[in-house]
Every structure is written in C-alpha cells, then in structure tokens.
Design an enzyme around this catalytic site. Sequence first.
Site, PDB file in Angstrom:
ATOM      1  CG  HIS A 117       7.121 -29.269   4.128  1.00 15.64           C
ATOM      2  ND1 HIS A 117       7.453 -30.599   4.054  1.00 15.64           N
ATOM      3  CD2 HIS A 117       7.960 -28.731   5.041  1.00 15.64           C
ATOM      4  CE1 HIS A 117       8.451 -30.858   4.901  1.00 15.64           C
ATOM      5  NE2 HIS A 117       8.762 -29.745   5.519  1.00 15.64           N
ATOM      6  CE  LYS A 151     -12.083   2.981   0.873  1.00 17.18           C
ATOM      7  NZ  LYS A 151     -11.716   3.945   1.910  1.00 17.18           N
ATOM      8  CD  GLU A 166      -3.274   0.701   1.965  1.00 17.70           C
ATOM      9  OE1 GLU A 166      -3.031   0.389   3.134  1.00 17.70           O
ATOM     10  OE2 GLU A 166      -4.435   0.819   1.522  1.00 17.70           O
TER      11      GLU A 166
END
Lengths: 523, 523
Positions: free
Chosen positions: A349, A453, A320
């Site tokens: 793994h 938004k 960000e």
Amino acid sequence: MTTRWNQFCANLWTHDSLGIRLDLSQMPDLSPLKSRMKPLIEKAFVEMKALEEGAIANPDENRKVGHYWLRAPQLAPEVELQQAITSTLEKVKDFAADVHAGTIKPPTAEKFTRFLLLGIGGSALGPQWLYDATRNASTPMQAHFIDNTDPEGFERTLDEIGDELNQTLVLVTSKSGGTQETRNAMDEVTAAYEAQNLSFGAHAVAITGDGSRLFKHAQSIGMVGTFPIWDWVGGRTSLFSSVGLVPAALLGVDVDKLLQGAADMDEATRVADVENNPAMLLALSWFAATNGRGERAMALLPYKDRLGLYSRYIQQLVMESLGKELDLESRVVNQGIAVYGNKGSTDQHALVQQLREGPDDFFVTFIEVLEERTGPLRFLDDGVTSGDHLLGFLLGTRLALSENNHINLTMTLPDVSAHSLGMLVAWFERSVGFYASLLGINAYHQPGVEAGKVAAKGYIQLQQEMMKWLSDQAQAATVDEIASALDAQDKADAVFYIAEHLVGNGRLSHNSAPVESRTYHLK
Amino acid sequence: MTTRWNQFCANLWTHDSLGIRLDLSQMPDLSPLKSRMKPLIEKAFVEMKALEEGAIANPDENRKVGHYWLRAPQLAPEVELQQAITSTLEKVKDFAADVHAGTIKPPTAEKFTRFLLLGIGGSALGPQWLYDATRNASTPMQAHFIDNTDPEGFERTLDEIGDELNQTLVLVTSKSGGTQETRNAMDEVTAAYEAQNLSFGAHAVAITGDGSRLFKHAQSIGMVGTFPIWDWVGGRTSLFSSVGLVPAALLGVDVDKLLQGAADMDEATRVADVENNPAMLLALSWFAATNGRGERAMALLPYKDRLGLYSRYIQQLVMESLGKELDLESRVVNQGIAVYGNKGSTDQHALVQQLREGPDDFFVTFIEVLEERTGPLRFLDDGVTSGDHLLGFLLGTRLALSENNHINLTMTLPDVSAHSLGMLVAWFERSVGFYASLLGINAYHQPGVEAGKVAAKGYIQLQQEMMKWLSDQAQAATVDEIASALDAQDKADAVFYIAEHLVGNGRLSHNSAPVESRTYHLK
C-alpha cells in the site's frame, strides 16, 4: 512434470533440517555467471577461509575480521581469543541473570526494569532490531534507545522513561569510546541522573574497546560493569559480540540459540560448492541483478511484522560494506547496492505501486516466514487464516512483479525464533563477504564516513571562532564580513547556516534584511 | 562578495515569516530547465489551479482531488463540501475533548487511555508518523497500530496493550471499508474483546466512506462513532482528513495549527511564479536530479529524531504517486523516484558510506530543523550544544557529498511544532502534484496495486481448492499431482508455497522426499 514446476525446482535451494529455502526461480539464470566467474567464486571461497583462519581481511585498517568466531569460538585462531569469546559470553549471561534476579540492582529500587542504550550505527541498529523482533508479554525489561545527538531526541526518550530513571540501566556502547553522538548522549543522560541525585555510574555499563576513553571513564565513575568490543569486530557485524548480546540477554532472548542459529548458517555457507551454498547463491544473484555494478537497488520485503526493522539493519550492513569508491587494487569502482523497504503486505500500500509500474531499477528480496504465530491458529469465517492472506499477498506481489519482468527472489525461514534470527543475520553477513570478494573490494572498512566527521569538527570550530569574533567585535556583521574576517570565504554558506541556527536558538540576533545583507550580533 | 556566497544566495529561497528555506546551491543550475520547460511549468500551475477548483484531476477514477480543501474549506467548490469539512473538523475536536474528559468512556473503565489504530498504507503511516513526531510526557493517550495481516503482529500489539484492552479505543480506518488486512485485524481484535466479555462496538469507531461495508458494520454493532473519508481524498493525502485528524486530536496535537501550517504552505506554493514557489522549485530540482526519468533515488535525511519516520511517509507519497507505467496519454513511461533514508546523523553511521563513495544514483534531501529543543539549552563543556554538533554533522555530510560531486539540497524548518509538520507535508504534497504535471502523469491513482490484490485472492481460492481436493482424495499427492488435478500447472510454485505454509502450521503433513517428489496429505 510441467515446465514451470521443473524450472522452479531447478532454481530452488533448500536445507530441510534448518527449514530454510532460497527461491531463485524469478531471477535471471545464474548458469552463465557461474561458468564465467568460476575463478572468482573459487577465490571468494579461499579468501573467506583465510579470513576465518585469521588473515588480515581488512587490510586498510590492518585488522583481522572475526565475527564468525563469535558463534564458533573454537575456530578463532588463538587460544586467548577463544577464551575471551567464551568467557565474555558467560559473563554476559551471568550479568543478565543477576539483573533479572535483582542481584545486580540500582541503589534506590528493587530491580532494573528498563535499559537505555546509548549508541549509534552498528552499536544501536542490531539491538533495536532484536527488541522489535522479539519483545512479547514476557520480555523482562523495556528498552529505550538514543542513537543520535538531537537534544529533542534526548528529551523525548527521557520523557518515555519518566520517573523510572532510577530503575533504568544505561548501556553505553561505542567501540572507540569517542563517538561524538554517544558522548553527547551520555553527557545529557548523566545530567538527568544527577538532577535526580542519582549516581550515573551506579546505573551504567560500558560496552567498548579495552582501554578506550569510555573504558577509562567507566572505571573512573565506577560503572556497574564493562564488556569488551574487540578490535576484530566491526560495528555492522557486532550483533553477536557484547554489543548485541548484552541487550539481547537483558531482553530475555536465548542468546545460545541466537548464536547457534548463526553457527548453523555459517556451517551451511562454509561449503565451497556454489550449488550448495545459499550465501554464494545469494551473492551471485546480487551480481546478476545489478550487473555487478549496483545497477539495481535491493527492495527488501519481509512479510512479518517482527522483521519490520530488518531492512534497515541490512541497509547498514550492505551499504556500508559494499559502498566503496576504490577496490583493493585502488581502482575507482564506485560500488554499492542501495537497500530499502519495510515489510509486506504493508508496503504493497506504499512503494509497491512503483515497483510494479516504475523504472526497472530494483530487485525484490521477499522474506517468507512459515510459522504464522506461536499461539493456536485462528480461522476467519471462510476457513482460512490471516496468515494465509499474508502468504497470498506475498505470492500475489511476486506474480505481479514477475508479470512485468521485475526480477525477485524469496528467502524462507521456519519462524522468528532466536535461532532463525541468528540464521538470517549470518546468511546476509556471509553473502556480503562473498559479494565483496567477487568485486575485489574491502567489505570491512568505511573510509567515506571519516570525511563528514572531520568536516563536522571543522564547523564546530568555525562556530566557536564566529562567536568569539562577534563578541570581540561587539557590533553586527554580515555573513560575508564574518567569513572574510575568519578567512572562511569558502565556507560562507556554513557561516550562514551556523548563524541562523544560533539565532533560532536565542544565541544571536539578526536584523530583518534579506540574507545577502542581513547582519548578526550577540544577544 | 565572494563567489561561493553569491552562488549560495542566488540559489536560496526563503520565506521569513514562515521561517522556512530551500537551499539549492548544491544542485545543478535550474536556469536552463526553467527556460526549456516554461510551457510545462505554466501548464502545471494551470492544472493545479483547476484541481483546486474541483476539476476531475484523477481521470482514471473519475474523481476530484480535494486534499487542499481540507485545510482551506472556503476553497472547496461546493457549499455542501465546505460545510462537511468544517463540521467534521468540529466533530473530531469535540470527540477528542469528550474522550479526554471521560464524557465518552468505555463501559468498564473511567477513561480511554490508549487507542489502537487498525489500518494500512495511507490509513496508518500518517498517524504513525504524527505519533512519533509529537509524543511527549503530556501526550494524553498511548497509541498502538496494526497495519498488516500478520497473526504474530496482532499478538504482539495486543501484548503491548496487555490488560488495558478495556481502556483502549479502537480506530478502524479503511476508505473502501473492505481492505482485507484491516478486516482481518478487526476480526482478531474483535475476538480479543469478546474473550474478555467486552463489547467491541462500545470500544470502537470507524473512519470510512459513507455507506461502506465498514460503515454498515459500525452501525450494526453500535460503534461509538463514525467519521467520514470522502471520495475526493486519496489514502496517501488523507492526513488532514478524519484519517489523520482523529488520531492527531486524540494525541493532543493542536489540529488547528497542523491545518494552519498546511494552509500557509499551500498559500506559499499557490504562487504561479517559479522563482517564488518552493514546491515548483523542489519539483524542478527533482526533474534536474533524475533527468525527469527517475534516474536518481531521493535519499531523505531529516536531522531530527522526531522526523525519523518522515522518510517512510514520503516514500509512500512519492513512490505511489509518481511510480506509473503510463502517462495521461497512455504512453509507456515507467516513471517513479525511489525514496529511502531514515535520519541524520544516525544514517552517517549506516548508508552514508555508500552515498559518499558508491554509485551516483541518488540525490540527498537534507531537512534541517532550527530549534534544538523546547526546553532550555544545555551546553557541553566546550560551550557548544549537542544541537550544534547535529548541525555540524549535517554540514559535514553536505560538504563530503558535494566534494564528490553528489548533488544535494536542504530544506529548513523552524521547529517540529504542529504548524511546521503541517507545512512540511503540504510542501511535499504540492511538489509531487507539480512534478506529476511536468511528467504528464496521474499522481492520484494506483493501478499497479490492484494486480497483486487480485492475484492474492486467487491464491486464497487455490488454497481452498487444494484443501478440498486433498480431503476428497484422502491420499498423499505431489505438488505436480495437486497442480494438475486443479488445472493449475502454471501455478505449481504457488501450490508448493501454500502446501509448505500449511505444513509449517500443522494443517498438512509431508514425507521427507526431495521437493520434486515430496507428497502432502491432510493431517
């Protein structure tokens, strides 16, 4: 001395009294970069000094950037700020002590035994990480989090709390006080309290900007308290403000030591000398690794379970802060560094197969923690410990990567005490700040978040218009017809998504035609 | 019809009875790829058919690849396999029912109320994800996990269990039975039981290969039961074997529906027709997004809290399967696709800033879930729900990315039921298999993991030699001296790491000299 040992020592930075190290021996030689970028490095030191002295370091939002003051209030540029920081810290500690002692208590129970934090992004990730990093048998409160607007997520968290809602303190955290996800969560949680005839206000505190919508709501419903988030504290650097300190103190974390750790690291990273500044060294390493253009991702592998969420916290801080289209001169730069990883040796793994053999599009940041455990050591039958194996795996993966010419660096911490956690966060914060200076970008705004938004709000409006039109219409219509009627042909796909979502939740019906000719009507 | 709607419909794949969709409208047009790669696509279908019929699809390890048989035993190439799968499933279900009923019970308590899974990688991630995705108020057992060799991690998990160790069933999962991390965890947990005078064997089951070291240990200490992991099941595709089914059944997940979901998706992805095969469409999309060379990372964003760990599960599946140095003809290809992401809309407040504005080095995979919640809908005051907002945020971010020419695709599921979770895993498993065929790589081995393990073992040996030499020597020595004495000059940096780790845990001392000349001695 051997060559490998010489080369290692020459690229090792240590700070003995803090017990930290930075091993750059498996990175490209930084010397050419240090020469070539000398003016930019100097500029970064100057800009950081100005920032700490109260300059408008976030020009787009015309804001000061003050998270360093939070752990050294005497540095804040105004006496009022210094007092606000100090008195808020005292207030936070007193509040937590009162909650633990039962002096501040819920109306129908002896004590608050849990807290439920409502917040998203910077308001949640830090507290979530601290909970994961510090909880043990003596942690005084259990913690729960709602960090989204997912109805089923609300249900799941409320299920976890079960019948102890009346012992649960809700922390509502939103700087602006208007964050949609957090508002929705508060609406749902308020209803849950009311369903049990409990006053939500008597179980809640607000952590928000003074005078915000949430602040006013807190006053109007008589919340137990409010704590400030200042204008000059950004969400992703808010861990040492009320946002992180209130939950930390409630969790029994020694917040003074947490702050002291950050302050100690700040001091070490304030040195305007690249060779003795672990944050500038880290920033230059990022530059070398990514050609200053995000060409490699940062794979972050702390070898410690308690740091398992740290990569996600840093993912937010780095992506960000550094993910920016424009530089400060408004040139298109499309900067950023992708961050992923969980923890070692577990990730060996999972994703390490690709790191060893796949594309050369990453650099690994190992985090080593010296102290194996706080209790007495336990030895396996061959005289080694599980912690020796953990280090062995780190070194083994480090070697396996280096053998294949995959660059990597290692940061070492003494332990995972509150002091060390504070140091670790401050180390990355300062490195991100320096790196942004080297690139000439603003690390403290997030203009790209707004577009999504705004669009989201538009889709809610579109949905309301669709429902109204279908209701007025009183007959079935195709997506194409609905979109045309609402003059939203350029959003036909969204009309489809919304219509199908409404069908999926029993609010519309459709016929069984293929998508192109499918018709929708009110139930 | 409008252009946008036409274009959308032309790139939408739907399966109405399964309730799933795949929206490729925001991806590059796949038509050229479908033509150009026609022979490879045909080959991938043929290879997948052969794999399902029992060919040696993992040539390096000379193994069959049988995870598809686990959800359709009738397809297994031998009657014995079919019976083994079917009877194991019955055994798992009976076992869970007996544990829930208290027929299988711990020696000193009424019932097993918790389980603690010891395993790493493929042995842990699937069960962790299932627990996160399914737990609710009626989940019959609490689950805990140890998936590392971190001593402090052991302590933290044992702290969580607290004084209910005697009600805790330990699941020890390791295919080979020799995984170091899991062995260390079992050693520590065994000691925890013994410290309470409890028999570890009476509280444990082993999930492992027949005849493995762990299998023999289970028999020798009289564990409550053992469940098989077959040679032809790989760790990262073991969710539908005992590895995932034992914990799933203990958690009250309807394992028949989980398997049915996978079987249904298998059927949909077995169709040898690219236009009607959602796994081949997904694989081709990955090829288009990454130029078939891993040039973009997959940012995976499920908009659903219950799928918050799914990206990590897929990170393992994709990166360990596709991250390969060599292709099947032993040409160096360095393939792989990096995977990161957590969940929406939460990540919109974290990494989406960079996705919108930063480097064009990723493609987003949205996952949409239609059903908002299992309980009744809750409406906010403007007549919309929190789930409407969640979809709005997905659509808003989708638009914000598309506007900036960032490619993305959306997968839709009806809900997060066991059936849907099964579908989702199977969808990615098949896509990974097809994609590996298109690239000509082996998706079913992990040769790059071995190097780190072997090196790790070497470092444990180095540590033992260091301790012995320092003990024999009985005087302080520098890293350089120790490394020279042990003929390990090329590992001097490892000698330093090991020595400092031993100091940090009170097993060696050092003087306060700088690293180059620092001396170490036994305490």
